[in-house]
Design an enzyme around this catalytic site. Structure first.
Site, PDB file in Angstrom:
ATOM      1  N   ASP A  60     -27.982 -30.303   6.941  1.00 43.10           N
ATOM      2  CA  ASP A  60     -27.784 -28.953   6.400  1.00 43.10           C
ATOM      3  C   ASP A  60     -29.119 -28.200   6.362  1.00 43.10           C
ATOM      4  OD1 ASP A  60     -28.923 -30.272   4.272  1.00 43.10           O
ATOM      5  OD2 ASP A  60     -27.520 -29.510   2.763  1.00 43.10           O
ATOM      6  N   SER A  61     -30.203 -28.870   6.805  1.00 47.45           N
ATOM      7  CA  SER A  61     -31.461 -28.160   7.059  1.00 47.45           C
ATOM      8  C   SER A  61     -31.201 -27.051   8.072  1.00 47.45           C
ATOM      9  CB  SER A  61     -32.527 -29.132   7.597  1.00 47.45           C
ATOM     10  OG  SER A  61     -32.010 -29.940   8.632  1.00 47.45           O
ATOM     11  N   ASP A  99     -23.950 -33.794   7.754  1.00 48.85           N
ATOM     12  CA  ASP A  99     -24.348 -33.572   6.367  1.00 48.85           C
ATOM     13  C   ASP A  99     -23.261 -32.767   5.674  1.00 48.85           C
ATOM     14  OD1 ASP A  99     -26.368 -34.137   4.612  1.00 48.85           O
ATOM     15  OD2 ASP A  99     -27.812 -32.729   5.473  1.00 48.85           O
ATOM     16  N   LYS A 129     -23.045 -37.559   5.432  1.00 50.74           N
ATOM     17  CA  LYS A 129     -24.158 -37.835   4.508  1.00 50.74           C
ATOM     18  C   LYS A 129     -23.961 -37.003   3.247  1.00 50.74           C
ATOM     19  CE  LYS A 129     -28.581 -36.333   5.106  1.00 50.74           C
ATOM     20  NZ  LYS A 129     -28.778 -35.530   3.881  1.00 50.74           N
ATOM     21  N   GLU A 131     -25.880 -36.213  -0.698  1.00 51.05           N
ATOM     22  CA  GLU A 131     -27.105 -36.353  -1.490  1.00 51.05           C
ATOM     23  C   GLU A 131     -26.768 -36.844  -2.893  1.00 51.05           C
ATOM     24  OE1 GLU A 131     -29.439 -32.769  -1.455  1.00 51.05           O
ATOM     25  OE2 GLU A 131     -29.544 -32.708   0.730  1.00 51.05           O
ATOM     26  N   GLU A 198     -36.130 -39.724   0.803  1.00 45.86           N
ATOM     27  CA  GLU A 198     -36.948 -38.549   1.144  1.00 45.86           C
ATOM     28  C   GLU A 198     -38.049 -38.312   0.109  1.00 45.86           C
ATOM     29  OE1 GLU A 198     -34.900 -34.977   2.316  1.00 45.86           O
ATOM     30  OE2 GLU A 198     -36.738 -33.785   2.265  1.00 45.86           O
TER      31      GLU A 198
HETATM   32  O1  KIV Z   1     -30.651 -31.764   6.224  1.00 50.22           O
HETATM   33  C1  KIV Z   1     -31.441 -32.555   6.748  1.00 50.22           C
HETATM   34  O2  KIV Z   1     -32.023 -32.309   7.808  1.00 50.22           O
HETATM   35  C2  KIV Z   1     -31.690 -33.808   6.044  1.00 50.22           C
HETATM   36  C3  KIV Z   1     -32.781 -34.687   6.563  1.00 50.22           C
HETATM   37  C4  KIV Z   1     -34.076 -34.118   6.167  1.00 50.22           C
HETATM   38  C5  KIV Z   1     -32.635 -36.079   6.095  1.00 50.22           C
HETATM   39  O3  KIV Z   1     -31.057 -34.089   5.079  1.00 50.22           O
END
Ligand code: KIV
Length: 296
Positions: A60-61, A99, A129, A131, A198
């Site tokens: 989600d970056s 994510d 994924k 968090e 992280e």
């Molecule tokens: O969103 C993302 O790119 C991430 C990575 C930094 C692990 O969660």
């Protein structure tokens, strides 16, 4: 359906990633470390896949490095699905992990499960994924029960930016370190197949890596994790402003794009583009060519 174990160019599966844990532990320099990167579109997914990346995370970056948001918080499920589909089309060997964005697994369990399933059923991701550590125990257990492999993410979790008061290294105090150990044990017990660590001290990451039986994937967590991940745009030099100290820049793609575009602007303005060779021509006579083809 194939029943063979993964060698060479075969598709990487969740069990393959899980098995790497013991392979990395038995020989830390035997090239079994798990190589992960983020990607957000078809061409980069293809390039990463063909270069031998093991896991592609549609992070989600995306919100910050591709969509221009200030944080990852505004990213929606639909945006993530759109980009996950594109990445999936480009990734034939790498495991594709999607994510789950902020808000998509924070309300009720049924809604969270429905959202997670969309990533698997509609977008072709092979895992999701989420968090959070201890507080995601029930969620991870429920997803695992529904055959949705989960990669957990603890330490600096960017979706907690408001609660954490910014993007800070986590686990630096004894209390913080103890909490992170509890988080790692909890997500393992709940059924996560891997865990992203992280921005935590390398000593703590090494301790977690030793304690849990699932692979740890570090980002700003030192070299002792079972694998590493970086945000692709950071490592390619395709972001604006400063990048975190852990993000090694391997290329200056932003500068290459700027240079190419500046050259193009100049060529258009001074009429050296397009040239005659880059132009189509009216056929000399209708006898030889009935239509103008796109190539000739
Ligand atoms: O969103 C993302 O790119 C991430 C990575 C930094 C692990 O969660």
């Amino acid at each position: 359906m194939s029943f063979t174990s993964n060698t060479g160019n075969a598709k990487i599966t969740v069990p393959d990633i899980q098995q790497r844990k013991s392979q990395v532990a038995s020989s830390p320099t035997n090239h079994k470390k798990i190589v992960c990167l983020t990607a957000y579109d078809y061409p980069t997914a293809r390039l990463l896949d063909e270069a031998g990346v093991d896991v592609i995370l549609v992070g989600d970056s995306l919100g910050m490095v591709v969509l221009g948001y200030d944080s990852t918080l505004p990213v929606t499920v639909d945006e993530m699905l759109h980009h996950t589909r594109a990445v999936r089309r480009g990734a034939h060997r790498a495991l594709v992990v999607a994510d789950m964005p902020y808000g998509s697994y924070h309300t009720d369990m049924a809604e969270s499960l429905r959202n997670a399933m969309r990533f698997i059923k509609d977008a072709g991701a092979e895992a999701v994924k989420v968090e959070g550590g201890e507080r995601r125990l029930e969620l991870i257990a429920r997803f695992s029960e529904a055959e949705i492999p989960v990669m957990a993410h603890v330490g600096l979790t960017p979706q907690s930016v408001n609660a954490l008061g910014g993007y800070h290294v986590q686990g630096k105090t004894p209390v913080g370190a103890e909490q992170l150990l509890r988080d790692a044990r909890a997500v393992e017990a709940a059924g996560a197949f891997a865990i992203v660590l992280e921005a935590i001290p390398r000593e703590l990451a090494a301790q977690i890596t030793k304690e849990v039986r699932i692979p740890t994937i570090g980002i700003g967590a030192g070299p002792d994790c079972d694998g590493q991940i970086l945000v692709l745009s950071d490592m390619l030099g395709l972001t604006f402003g400063t990048t975190p100290k852990f993000s090694r820049q391997y290329a200056g793609v932003g500068e290459i794009i700027s240079g190419a575009v500046r050259e193009y602007c100049e060529d258009v303005r001074n009429t050296t583009f397009p040239s005659d060779a880059e132009s189509y021509h009216t056929p000399q006579s209708g006898k030889n060519r009935k239509t103008i083809s796109i190539t000739g």
